[in-house]
Design a protein around this motif. Structure first.
Motif, PDB file in Angstrom:
ATOM      1  N   HIS A 299      -6.302   3.120  -3.763  1.00  0.00           N
ATOM      2  CA  HIS A 299      -5.254   2.702  -2.876  1.00  0.00           C
ATOM      3  C   HIS A 299      -4.201   3.697  -4.280  1.00  0.00           C
ATOM      4  O   HIS A 299      -3.365   3.832  -3.699  1.00  0.00           O
ATOM      5  CB  HIS A 299      -4.013   1.380  -1.957  1.00  0.00           C
ATOM      6  CG  HIS A 299      -5.958   1.304  -1.029  1.00  0.00           C
ATOM      7  ND1 HIS A 299      -5.332   1.729  -0.368  1.00  0.00           N
ATOM      8  CD2 HIS A 299      -5.490   0.152  -0.640  1.00  0.00           C
ATOM      9  CE1 HIS A 299      -5.661   0.901   1.361  1.00  0.00           C
ATOM     10  NE2 HIS A 299      -6.067   0.627   0.625  1.00  0.00           N
TER      11      HIS A 299
ATOM     12  N   ILE B 199       0.942  -0.941  -0.032  1.00  0.00           N
ATOM     13  CA  ILE B 199       0.037  -0.101  -0.277  1.00  0.00           C
ATOM     14  C   ILE B 199       0.925   1.791   0.109  1.00  0.00           C
ATOM     15  O   ILE B 199       0.377   2.220  -0.726  1.00  0.00           O
ATOM     16  CB  ILE B 199      -1.093   0.331   0.876  1.00  0.00           C
ATOM     17  CG1 ILE B 199      -1.606  -0.489   0.696  1.00  0.00           C
ATOM     18  CG2 ILE B 199      -1.314   1.798   1.198  1.00  0.00           C
ATOM     19  CD1 ILE B 199      -3.018  -1.282   2.275  1.00  0.00           C
ATOM     20  N   LYS B 200       1.404   1.048   1.161  1.00  0.00           N
ATOM     21  CA  LYS B 200       2.420   2.757   0.409  1.00  0.00           C
ATOM     22  C   LYS B 200       4.147   2.974   0.141  1.00  0.00           C
ATOM     23  O   LYS B 200       3.971   3.621  -0.716  1.00  0.00           O
ATOM     24  CB  LYS B 200       3.700   2.481   2.652  1.00  0.00           C
ATOM     25  CG  LYS B 200       2.399   3.044   3.706  1.00  0.00           C
ATOM     26  CD  LYS B 200       3.074   2.450   5.161  1.00  0.00           C
ATOM     27  CE  LYS B 200       2.396   2.944   6.067  1.00  0.00           C
ATOM     28  NZ  LYS B 200       3.043   3.218   7.354  1.00  0.00           N
TER      29      LYS B 200
ATOM     30  N   PHE C 108      -8.062  -1.993  -5.153  1.00  0.00           N
ATOM     31  CA  PHE C 108      -6.542  -1.559  -4.307  1.00  0.00           C
ATOM     32  C   PHE C 108      -6.143  -0.819  -5.387  1.00  0.00           C
ATOM     33  O   PHE C 108      -6.101   0.360  -4.515  1.00  0.00           O
ATOM     34  CB  PHE C 108      -5.115  -3.117  -4.135  1.00  0.00           C
ATOM     35  CG  PHE C 108      -5.323  -3.045  -2.919  1.00  0.00           C
ATOM     36  CD1 PHE C 108      -4.554  -2.418  -1.972  1.00  0.00           C
ATOM     37  CD2 PHE C 108      -6.530  -4.316  -2.957  1.00  0.00           C
ATOM     38  CE1 PHE C 108      -4.239  -3.175  -0.526  1.00  0.00           C
ATOM     39  CE2 PHE C 108      -6.670  -4.322  -1.409  1.00  0.00           C
ATOM     40  CZ  PHE C 108      -5.587  -4.221   0.033  1.00  0.00           C
TER      41      PHE C 108
ATOM     42  N   LYS D 123       3.384   1.420  -3.788  1.00  0.00           N
ATOM     43  CA  LYS D 123       2.288   1.240  -4.509  1.00  0.00           C
ATOM     44  C   LYS D 123       3.417   0.936  -5.781  1.00  0.00           C
ATOM     45  O   LYS D 123       3.559   1.500  -7.116  1.00  0.00           O
ATOM     46  CB  LYS D 123       2.364   2.678  -4.699  1.00  0.00           C
ATOM     47  CG  LYS D 123       1.283   3.274  -4.089  1.00  0.00           C
ATOM     48  CD  LYS D 123       0.953   4.133  -4.427  1.00  0.00           C
ATOM     49  CE  LYS D 123      -0.672   4.657  -3.915  1.00  0.00           C
ATOM     50  NZ  LYS D 123      -0.739   5.228  -1.792  1.00  0.00           N
TER      51      LYS D 123
ATOM     52  N   THR E 294      -3.373   1.618  -6.791  1.00  0.00           N
ATOM     53  CA  THR E 294      -2.260   0.352  -7.151  1.00  0.00           C
ATOM     54  C   THR E 294      -2.375   0.583  -8.159  1.00  0.00           C
ATOM     55  O   THR E 294      -3.028  -0.143  -8.721  1.00  0.00           O
ATOM     56  CB  THR E 294      -2.132  -0.557  -5.772  1.00  0.00           C
ATOM     57  OG1 THR E 294      -2.737  -0.128  -4.204  1.00  0.00           O
ATOM     58  CG2 THR E 294      -1.482  -1.956  -6.044  1.00  0.00           C
TER      59      THR E 294
END
Length: 294
Positions: A155, A103-104, A151, A106, A157
């Motif tokens: 997020h 997530i962070k 995601f 990417k 992604t």
């Protein structure tokens, strides 16, 4: 220009072993994770089960890849039907672990999906056609695709999803279609479940080339990957008979209820946007197989 850092999951599998030397040749900084701990050529292969979130999270956040090529999971229809809990754990929970750990950072996720997500296709399936999987393999890959797209939506992604047909090779014959051909070439009786099912057969090296091309594609997208030349399984056996110049000992059995009878993929999108076309001919590989295994 500095090359991307690439993490390959399931690198010790047939597709991973075909892909990783190409990544190294192209100058990528590459590592692999799989349930095995042996090196793959010059590439470090870390023993890591993708169902273990803590381990996956540790590897991803230590290596900090720009791209994750996600090949790991339980493949093969029979294997998934025989081990449904393992199939969902590896294919769904494993994919979720990779996404959550990313997530962070990417990194771009390049996901190896399957034509099984379509179910039976009377006409060549396009990427935006409804997904109607009839087996656990297709169901788990469909869920994984949905997770990746979710995601991306939530997020941001980045991803590319590649839907592969049946793959084969003269270099990896422990299972699948290649194993069937190897037994036939060595004069062993083979069991053919059905025989009239329609397959698109793609060499592992062509599959690896499709992945390489997707590295440079910068939009979130799904592609069918194949030869675009579906053929009946029994026609491949007959073709092998002609190369061998002798009969093959085989026994016809009823088709498995979970097997897709016809796989036809429309590959125009991959041709247009990825500039991908399969280049390896089945006839050439059959001759190589006979030379190597007879």
């Amino acid at each position: 220009m500095k090359k991307e850092r690439i993490l390959v999951t399931g690198g010790s599998g047939s597709l991973g072993r075909s892909l990783i030397p190409k990544l190294v040749s192209d100058g990528f900084d590459c590592i692999s994770i799989s349930r095995k701990s042996d090196r793959i050529g010059s590439v470090n292969n870390i023993k890591c089960d993708i169902t273990n979130f803590q381990k996956v999270n540790s590897v991803i956040n230590k290596f900090k890849p720009n791209i994750i090529i996600h090949l790991a999971g339980l493949t093969g229809n029979l294997e998934c039907e025989s081990n449904p809990k393992l199939a969902f754990s590896s294919n769904v929970s494993g994919t979720l672990n990779i996404l959550q750990a990313s997530i962070k950072l990417k990194p771009k996720i390049i996901f190896s999906s399957t034509r099984e997500v379509y179910g039976c296709t009377k006409i060549a399936a396009c990427e935006n056609d409804p997904l109607k999987p009839i087996n656990i393999n297709g169901m788990t890959k469909t869920i994984s695709e949905n997770l990746i797209r979710n995601f991306h939506s939530i997020h941001n992604t980045p991803y590319t999803i590649l839907r592969f047909p049946n793959c084969y090779s003269e270099n990896y014959a422990k299972r699948g279609f290649s194993s069937l051909l190897k037994k036939a070439i060595r004069g062993e009786e083979i069991k053919i479940f059905g025989g009239n099912q329609i397959l698109d057969l793609l060499h592992f090296n062509d599959a690896a080339d499709a992945i390489l091309k997707s590295i440079y594609y910068d939009k979130a997208e799904i592609f069918n990957i194949g030869t675009g030349k579906p053929r009946k399984l029994i026609s491949v056996i007959n073709k092998l008979k002609r190369v061998l110049n002798k009969d093959i000992d085989y026994d016809f059995l009823p088709s498995h209820s979970f097997e897709v009878r016809a796989c036809k993929l429309n590959i125009n999108k991959a041709k247009k946007h990825l500039k991908f076309e399969a280049s390896i001919k089945l006839d050439d590989i059959l001759r190589k197989m006979v030379s190597k295994w007879s």
